[in-house]
Scaffold this motif. Structure first.
Motif, PDB file in Angstrom:
ATOM      1  N   ARG A 158       7.831   3.796  -5.171  1.00 53.61           N
ATOM      2  CA  ARG A 158       6.975   4.118  -4.035  1.00 53.61           C
ATOM      3  C   ARG A 158       6.846   2.927  -3.089  1.00 53.61           C
ATOM      4  O   ARG A 158       6.793   3.104  -1.865  1.00 53.61           O
ATOM      5  CB  ARG A 158       5.586   4.528  -4.544  1.00 53.61           C
ATOM      6  CG  ARG A 158       4.654   5.007  -3.455  1.00 53.61           C
ATOM      7  CD  ARG A 158       3.329   5.486  -4.039  1.00 53.61           C
ATOM      8  NE  ARG A 158       2.423   5.905  -2.992  1.00 53.61           N
ATOM      9  CZ  ARG A 158       1.187   6.347  -3.216  1.00 53.61           C
ATOM     10  NH1 ARG A 158       0.739   6.453  -4.464  1.00 53.61           N
ATOM     11  NH2 ARG A 158       0.419   6.711  -2.211  1.00 53.61           N
ATOM     12  N   TYR A 159       6.842   1.723  -3.650  1.00 48.96           N
ATOM     13  CA  TYR A 159       6.707   0.538  -2.798  1.00 48.96           C
ATOM     14  C   TYR A 159       7.970   0.298  -1.976  1.00 48.96           C
ATOM     15  O   TYR A 159       7.904  -0.128  -0.825  1.00 48.96           O
ATOM     16  CB  TYR A 159       6.392  -0.693  -3.643  1.00 48.96           C
ATOM     17  CG  TYR A 159       5.966  -1.870  -2.789  1.00 48.96           C
ATOM     18  CD1 TYR A 159       4.695  -1.907  -2.227  1.00 48.96           C
ATOM     19  CD2 TYR A 159       6.847  -2.907  -2.512  1.00 48.96           C
ATOM     20  CE1 TYR A 159       4.300  -2.959  -1.421  1.00 48.96           C
ATOM     21  CE2 TYR A 159       6.466  -3.953  -1.703  1.00 48.96           C
ATOM     22  CZ  TYR A 159       5.189  -3.986  -1.155  1.00 48.96           C
ATOM     23  OH  TYR A 159       4.806  -5.008  -0.342  1.00 48.96           O
ATOM     24  N   VAL A 160       9.131   0.576  -2.571  1.00 45.62           N
ATOM     25  CA  VAL A 160      10.388   0.458  -1.822  1.00 45.62           C
ATOM     26  C   VAL A 160      10.406   1.444  -0.657  1.00 45.62           C
ATOM     27  O   VAL A 160      10.833   1.110   0.455  1.00 45.62           O
ATOM     28  CB  VAL A 160      11.592   0.690  -2.756  1.00 45.62           C
ATOM     29  CG1 VAL A 160      12.886   0.805  -1.951  1.00 45.62           C
ATOM     30  CG2 VAL A 160      11.714  -0.434  -3.770  1.00 45.62           C
ATOM     31  N   VAL A 161       9.918   2.658  -0.899  1.00 43.14           N
ATOM     32  CA  VAL A 161       9.850   3.657   0.168  1.00 43.14           C
ATOM     33  C   VAL A 161       8.896   3.191   1.266  1.00 43.14           C
ATOM     34  O   VAL A 161       9.169   3.367   2.460  1.00 43.14           O
ATOM     35  CB  VAL A 161       9.406   5.024  -0.395  1.00 43.14           C
ATOM     36  CG1 VAL A 161       9.250   6.050   0.721  1.00 43.14           C
ATOM     37  CG2 VAL A 161      10.416   5.521  -1.421  1.00 43.14           C
ATOM     38  N   HIS A 162       7.777   2.566   0.860  1.00 44.35           N
ATOM     39  CA  HIS A 162       6.845   2.000   1.843  1.00 44.35           C
ATOM     40  C   HIS A 162       7.545   0.955   2.712  1.00 44.35           C
ATOM     41  O   HIS A 162       7.380   0.923   3.938  1.00 44.35           O
ATOM     42  CB  HIS A 162       5.651   1.379   1.119  1.00 44.35           C
ATOM     43  CG  HIS A 162       4.881   0.390   1.947  1.00 44.35           C
ATOM     44  ND1 HIS A 162       4.018   0.765   2.953  1.00 44.35           N
ATOM     45  CD2 HIS A 162       4.871  -0.983   1.934  1.00 44.35           C
ATOM     46  CE1 HIS A 162       3.501  -0.310   3.521  1.00 44.35           C
ATOM     47  NE2 HIS A 162       4.007  -1.376   2.921  1.00 44.35           N
ATOM     48  N   ALA A 163       8.346   0.091   2.080  1.00 39.24           N
ATOM     49  CA  ALA A 163       9.075  -0.935   2.829  1.00 39.24           C
ATOM     50  C   ALA A 163      10.059  -0.312   3.808  1.00 39.24           C
ATOM     51  O   ALA A 163      10.211  -0.789   4.947  1.00 39.24           O
ATOM     52  CB  ALA A 163       9.798  -1.868   1.860  1.00 39.24           C
ATOM     53  N   LEU A 164      10.708   0.766   3.408  1.00 37.03           N
ATOM     54  CA  LEU A 164      11.629   1.458   4.293  1.00 37.03           C
ATOM     55  C   LEU A 164      10.897   2.088   5.473  1.00 37.03           C
ATOM     56  O   LEU A 164      11.408   2.092   6.607  1.00 37.03           O
ATOM     57  CB  LEU A 164      12.395   2.532   3.515  1.00 37.03           C
ATOM     58  CG  LEU A 164      13.422   2.024   2.497  1.00 37.03           C
ATOM     59  CD1 LEU A 164      13.993   3.188   1.692  1.00 37.03           C
ATOM     60  CD2 LEU A 164      14.547   1.269   3.188  1.00 37.03           C
TER      61      LEU A 164
END
Length: 328
Positions: free
Chosen positions: A36-42
């Motif tokens: 979920r955090y990687v998606v937030h970064a994207l």
């Protein structure tokens, strides 16, 4: 056909279409692949890609170095936030009005600023950011000052009898991805048009372009406004994602980040803006949980850029892309 010719043809086979499909598939599957955090970064990378696209039109294609993007980004964020909180308007209305508001503000600012040259123009655009932050802090009856706007609703759509709200990180990622693709296609259409060729002519030699009948000042003003529109739409996306807008939205850090995206990715190249957004925003945002490593990685990227990729990373990306396409 001889064996040598067959071998040569195989080496020149174009793999760009399957690779493009693969990359698009990865982008679509990102919420299911990464955390979920990687998606937030994207999402943050996609948000900043919008004002960076606008800045690339100004810096990369027209040759005007501007630091004003944070001002228009903030105007878009506040416009969308005020509309959503005060009137409950759908997201697409907020995004369009935010972009138009930023472009409308850019018009009276650009008229005197674009008559300046080089460093004077840069300093003038820096002043826009400072003024914007001061207004956001002191126009308390509208902006609520340092408290900012809070409780901005998630993107709401109303399409005839159908209405829905985009909630959750995954839903917002797909919304940001769709807007990012549309923005990229819009920039591609602009730079491939006759207007885009005139912009490049102004960048290369403004005096010569003007002598050939190109209304250079009008072009610069239109591009300045268009870059502000992209920033305003990005600001609206930012406001609806974080649900909070404050005077910090006007901070100079955002302008420098957008400039690093364009120059680091490769000014005057669309692929550079996309790659720069992922590298200089997405990667650093993903590493925010480790502040020491984050700053080291960011610094190393800048050092590599300065010493080995003075024109940005896009020329290398384009050479690799052409090699995959079978070009010699």
């Amino acid at each position: 056909m001889s064996l040598t010719q067959t071998s040569e043809r195989a080496r020149r086979r174009d793999y760009r279409i399957p690779l493009g499909i693969l990359l698009f598939s990865v982008a679509l599957a990102a919420p299911f692949i990464g955390s979920r955090y990687v998606v937030h970064a994207l999402i943050i990378a996609l948000v900043f890609m919008l004002p960076a696209h606008g800045l690339n039109l100004l810096v990369g294609y027209t040759g005007l170095l501007s630091l004003a993007q944070a001002a228009f980004f903030g105007i878009g964020a506040y416009t969308a936030g005020l509309l959503a909180i005060g009137y409950g308007t759908p997201f697409y209305v907020n995004a369009v009005v935010a972009g138009l508001a930023a472009g409308a503000v850019a018009l009276p600012l650009g008229v005197p600023a674009l008559r300046l040259r080089s460093t004077s123009f840069v300093m003038c655009t820096l002043g826009f950011v400072i003024i914007g932050q001061a207004i956001a802090k002191n126009w308390i009856s509208v902006t609520r000052g340092d408290m900012g706007l809070s409780g901005i609703p998630k993107p709401y759509f109303e399409l005839g009898p159908l209405s829905f709200t985009v909630g959750g990180t995954t839903g917002f990622y797909y919304l940001a991805l769709a807007i990012g693709i549309l923005a990229t296609l819009a920039v591609f259409a602009v730079v491939r048009s006759p207007a885009g060729r005139n912009m490049v002519a102004i960048r290369e030699n403004e005096t010569l372009a003007e002598s050939l009948g190109v209304p250079t000042w009008h072009y610069k003003l239109i591009v300045f406004m268009l870059s502000a529109v992209f920033a305003g739409v990005g600001g609206s996306l930012y406001a609806h994602y974080l649900t909070v807008v404050s005077p910090l939205t006007f901070q100079m850090y955002y302008s420098t980040t957008m400039l690093i995206i364009v120059l680091g990715g490769g000014a005057g190249m669309i692929s550079g803006t996309i790659f720069g957004s992922l590298l200089f925003v997405g990667l650093t945002e993903a590493l925010r949980i480790t502040p020491e490593l984050r700053m080291i990685a960011y610094g190393l990227c800048l050092l590599v850029l300065v010493f080995w990729f003075k024109q940005g990373f896009a020329p290398v990306i384009n050479r690799v892309w052409n090699a995959i396409g079978g070009a010699k």
